[in-house]
Scaffold this motif. Sequence first.
Motif, PDB file in Angstrom:
ATOM      1  N   GLU A   1       0.608  -1.414   0.198  1.00  0.00           N
ATOM      2  CA  GLU A   1      -0.047   0.465   0.061  1.00  0.00           C
ATOM      3  C   GLU A   1       0.591   1.125  -0.036  1.00  0.00           C
ATOM      4  OE1 GLU A   1      -3.277   0.276  -0.703  1.00  0.00           O
ATOM      5  OE2 GLU A   1      -3.308  -1.754  -1.253  1.00  0.00           O
ATOM      6  N   VAL A   2       1.838   1.229  -0.122  1.00  0.00           N
ATOM      7  CA  VAL A   2       2.806   2.514  -0.816  1.00  0.00           C
ATOM      8  C   VAL A   2       2.694   2.750  -2.463  1.00  0.00           C
ATOM      9  CG1 VAL A   2       4.343   2.536   0.745  1.00  0.00           C
ATOM     10  CG2 VAL A   2       4.782   0.980  -1.355  1.00  0.00           C
ATOM     11  N   PRO A   3       2.652   3.423  -3.177  1.00  0.00           N
ATOM     12  CA  PRO A   3       3.142   3.740  -4.727  1.00  0.00           C
ATOM     13  C   PRO A   3       4.185   3.117  -5.146  1.00  0.00           C
ATOM     14  CG  PRO A   3       2.911   6.187  -3.174  1.00  0.00           C
ATOM     15  CD  PRO A   3       2.942   4.675  -2.708  1.00  0.00           C
ATOM     16  N   ASP A   4       3.783   2.462  -6.582  1.00  0.00           N
ATOM     17  CA  ASP A   4       4.262   2.180  -6.841  1.00  0.00           C
ATOM     18  C   ASP A   4       5.387   2.863  -8.170  1.00  0.00           C
ATOM     19  OD1 ASP A   4       5.913   0.182  -9.136  1.00  0.00           O
ATOM     20  OD2 ASP A   4       4.180  -1.120  -9.177  1.00  0.00           O
ATOM     21  N   TYR A   5       6.162   3.533  -7.823  1.00  0.00           N
ATOM     22  CA  TYR A   5       6.826   4.449  -8.561  1.00  0.00           C
ATOM     23  C   TYR A   5       7.668   3.904  -9.353  1.00  0.00           C
ATOM     24  CZ  TYR A   5       6.272   7.930  -4.553  1.00  0.00           C
ATOM     25  OH  TYR A   5       5.321   8.496  -3.948  1.00  0.00           O
ATOM     26  N   GLU A   6       8.034   2.556  -9.529  1.00  0.00           N
ATOM     27  CA  GLU A   6       8.461   2.600 -11.465  1.00  0.00           C
ATOM     28  C   GLU A   6       7.501   1.572 -11.739  1.00  0.00           C
ATOM     29  OE1 GLU A   6      11.309   1.869 -11.842  1.00  0.00           O
ATOM     30  OE2 GLU A   6      12.028   2.276 -10.338  1.00  0.00           O
ATOM     31  N   LYS A   7       6.217   2.139 -11.716  1.00  0.00           N
ATOM     32  CA  LYS A   7       5.164   1.602 -12.472  1.00  0.00           C
ATOM     33  C   LYS A   7       4.751   2.800 -12.832  1.00  0.00           C
ATOM     34  CE  LYS A   7       0.264  -0.250 -13.359  1.00  0.00           C
ATOM     35  NZ  LYS A   7      -0.451  -1.663 -12.421  1.00  0.00           N
ATOM     36  N   LEU A   8       4.478   3.492 -11.943  1.00  0.00           N
ATOM     37  CA  LEU A   8       3.789   5.271 -12.119  1.00  0.00           C
ATOM     38  C   LEU A   8       4.555   6.145 -13.272  1.00  0.00           C
ATOM     39  CD1 LEU A   8       3.205   6.204  -8.470  1.00  0.00           C
ATOM     40  CD2 LEU A   8       1.722   6.595 -10.264  1.00  0.00           C
TER      41      LEU A   8
END
Length: 295
Positions: free
Chosen positions: A133-140
Amino acid sequence: MTAFNSVSVLTLIRGRQAHFDHLIAGLRAQVSQPDELVVAYMQPDPPDYPDDLTFSVRCVRVDGDPLPLAKARNSAAKAAEGDVLAFLDVDCIADTQFVRRAREACAADARQVFLPEVRYLPAQQGSWMTDAEVPDYEKLKAHGERHPAKPNLEDCSIAPIDDFGELWGLSFILSRGTWKDAGGMDEAYIGYGAEETDFAERLRASGAQLYWLGGTICFHQHHTVCKPPLQHFDTIVRNARTFHDRWGRWCMDYWLDDFARRGLVRRSGDELQVLRRPSRSEVEASEQPPHVRFS
């Protein structure tokens, strides 16, 4: 250098609880936590948020319809206690450097206004969160797209902006003093359109300068785009007239020109005449398919 230690992140909300949840997740992931989140809510009740955050949350109710955007930003700024006011749209997920860069930029020059890079996400490609439940920054980063009219800030720390029309409400950062010197936003603007452009003129008049801010990205979560925004026809016309009365020129020309081509308005010199309002079918037809990310 000025000592700027406290950062208030400010956002506005009406609906969009899921987007707000992601905004909160982005703030929790910051390498340098904000001191507080100030939420101006334009709905009956404040949004839900976790009770275990490391920063405080201050909620301020703002009544009015249509959307009282200028009033809401003023209310959030008034309630904020930070040295730095970092406005972040409720649809945005900030990367981990957002608060750090906001603090650094204002410490380096407290009289300026900083615009971070925004990248637009497509219609939902599954969750933007990891299993933790933390942002998936690689995907973003893989899916976020820069607006074609905006510069690439990947190799930029800060860069001056000559056109004050670049100011946008998705994210802008300034010191409390710069906000006060400009007088905040003009609450004569009610509903959608022009309040940010008017604030840019206030900033220019106060002696502030705009800068692009590299080193951080705000990822804008998708929602339906309308081209042109015919659902806001009445407030765009009203606010365009208000802006012309204030500054002696028109703003939102691209929308007004589009309205004119559709036979909705006629603009001549200092006059903006409504010929007819858009029909329901025209409003519905302006809604773009899910692959369209921005106007």
